[in-house]
Design an enzyme around this catalytic site. Structure first.
Site, short mmCIF file in Angstrom:
data_model
loop_
_atom_site.label_atom_id
_atom_site.label_comp_id
_atom_site.label_asym_id
_atom_site.label_seq_id
_atom_site.Cartn_x
_atom_site.Cartn_y
_atom_site.Cartn_z
N ARG A 1 1.01 -1.41 0.18
CA ARG A 1 -0.26 0.19 0.22
C ARG A 1 0.96 1.15 -0.50
O ARG A 1 0.34 2.47 -0.68
CB ARG A 1 -1.07 -0.23 0.83
CG ARG A 1 -1.88 1.25 1.35
CD ARG A 1 -3.41 1.02 2.20
NE ARG A 1 -3.66 1.68 2.21
CZ ARG A 1 -4.03 2.64 3.50
NH1 ARG A 1 -3.95 2.17 4.61
NH2 ARG A 1 -4.81 3.08 3.77
N HIS B 1 0.63 4.55 -2.24
CA HIS B 1 0.29 6.30 -1.77
C HIS B 1 1.35 6.98 -1.89
O HIS B 1 1.43 8.60 -1.36
CB HIS B 1 0.38 6.21 -0.06
CG HIS B 1 -1.11 5.87 0.23
ND1 HIS B 1 -1.78 5.79 1.41
CD2 HIS B 1 -2.21 4.64 -0.65
CE1 HIS B 1 -2.81 5.20 1.36
NE2 HIS B 1 -3.39 4.34 0.45
N VAL C 1 1.20 10.26 -4.71
CA VAL C 1 1.07 12.08 -4.61
C VAL C 1 2.78 12.35 -4.31
O VAL C 1 3.34 11.98 -4.16
CB VAL C 1 1.15 11.94 -2.51
CG1 VAL C 1 1.31 12.88 -2.37
CG2 VAL C 1 0.48 11.56 -2.76
N ASN D 1 -2.81 7.83 5.77
CA ASN D 1 -0.98 7.35 5.86
C ASN D 1 -1.46 7.35 7.29
O ASN D 1 -0.69 5.91 7.76
CB ASN D 1 -0.16 8.12 5.47
CG ASN D 1 0.26 8.07 3.74
OD1 ASN D 1 -0.39 7.22 3.62
ND2 ASN D 1 0.33 9.51 3.44
N HIS E 1 -6.69 -5.16 -2.48
CA HIS E 1 -7.12 -5.33 -1.69
C HIS E 1 -7.39 -6.82 -1.37
O HIS E 1 -8.08 -7.43 -0.39
CB HIS E 1 -8.54 -4.88 -1.23
CG HIS E 1 -7.74 -3.31 -1.67
ND1 HIS E 1 -9.04 -2.58 -1.79
CD2 HIS E 1 -7.20 -2.34 -1.36
CE1 HIS E 1 -8.69 -1.42 -1.75
NE2 HIS E 1 -7.43 -1.01 -1.42
#
Ligand code: HEM
Length: 329
Positions: free
Chosen positions: A68, A72, A76, A99, A197
């Protein structure tokens, strides 16, 4: 005269072919390539793989948040390690709401320390994230892929950017498609990468609305299988803010294709998972993965991860190779 012309053009053709042959470099348009450290730090990938496998032997649940983390990072400011930076005033990405539930930052810092010992100032923190994500998937029984490397690290982190660039579990399909599109990823990538997931956990408050008050009348989400909703309600009481549930019950530590079976049975954990059934293309991808011998998920995942790994990368002379992943040089 004709023969002279012919031999001249043959000569030039040969020159061009030789030039192309010797100047061939498998670097892609983004300046990345598989095996970027082969000459400069030949043991880099081995060190990362061994470290991931060691930590996952001690804690097999750490693989999911490590996967993950790369997502993330990439969403960004691009895949440039900004998710790892720490600011004194805490206005960094790490402290953004999405986060706060990410674990495993110390794993990255330790791997980076080992790499600095082996070849100081060579391997970027952003590449560590990309390699760790692959190795975590492999350690969870997933299939491997060639990770492109050669990223350099950014110098900026901003809490607001993380809050506004990371998709929310409450997002609908239109919003998810738009957000992925804005990062250069298409509907297939969205469906494929959502398959991440198949491992890991999610916290109760992120599904409470689906269970208890979907339209404001104390009802459940009609897109959630009622039997499954009843089971989730037993584990997540309305005010529970701490419990986390397996998103793929029974195999949340194994990187398999059961995420798609769950979604197709209206048992997707988040609204954003269930939403994959609301678009023709993402829906048909989900359904295809549920067919015996029809599953292309394992190959597709590597392809989409490579694509995600190209978002906003810094290569060449821009950015830096951080000495420590938590701070700029
Ligand atoms: C499509 C948009 C996505 C949304 C809205 C989303 C949202 C979330 C949320 C809310 C959680 C649970 C956080 C918690 O309660 O602790 C989560 C967990 C997770 N996500 Fe996503 N995610 C998305 C895409 C992805 C992608 C692209 C990947 C990787 C390829 C990924 C990998 C994971 C993993 C592995 C976990 C489990 C982490 C753990 O066990 O700690 N997600 N995601």
């Amino acid at each position: 005269m004709v023969t002279l012309k012919m031999s001249l053009s043959c000569f030039f053709l040969l020159q061009i072919s030789l030039f192309l042959l010797f100047s061939f470099d498998p670097t892609n348009a983004h300046g990345l390539k598989v095996g970027f450290y082969d000459n400069t730090c030949p043991k880099a990938e081995l060190i990362v793989m061994k470290s991931v496998s060691d930590v996952m032997k001690k804690d097999p649940t750490i693989g999911a948040p490590l996967l993950r983390m790369f997502f993330h990072d990439c969403f960004v400011r691009g895949c440039e390690g900004s998710v790892l930076l720490e600011l004194k005033n805490k206005k960094d990405e790490k402290n953004a709401a999405p986060n706060l539930s990410i674990r495993g930052f110390e794993v990255i810092d330790n791997i980076k320390a080992s790499l600095e010992k082996e070849c100081p100032g060579v391997v970027s923190c952003s590449d560590v994230l990309a390699l760790v994500a692959r190795d975590a998937v492999v350690a969870m029984n997933g299939r491997s892929w060639g990770v492109e490397t050669g990223r350099r690290d950014g110098r900026v982190t901003n809490i607001n950017e993380a809050n506004s660039n990371l998709p929310s579990p409450f997002d609908n399909i239109t919003s998810l498609i738009t957000q992925f599109h804005s990062k250069g990823l298409d509907k297939k990538d969205l469906a494929v990468l959502s398959g991440g997931h198949t491992v890991g956990i999610g916290h109760c408050p992120l599904i409470a609305n689906r269970l208890y008050n979907f339209t404001g009348k104390g009802d459940s989400d009609p897109n959630l299988d009622s039997e499954y909703a009843a089971r989730l309600k037993q584990k997540c009481k309305p005010t529970d803010t701490t419990t986390a549930l397996e998103m793929d019950p029974g195999s949340f530590k194994t990187f398999d294709d059961s995420f798609f079976k769950l979604v197709s049975k209206r048992r997707g954990f988040f609204q954003s998972d269930a939403a994959l059934l609301d678009n023709q293309e993402t829906k048909s991808y989900v359904l295809k993965q549920t067919k015996n011998h029809g599953s292309t998920f394992f190959e597709d995942f590597g392809v989409s991860m490579v694509k995600m790994g190209r978002i906003g990368v810094l290569t060449g002379r821009v950015g830096e190779i951080r000495k420590k992943c938590t701070m700029v040089n």
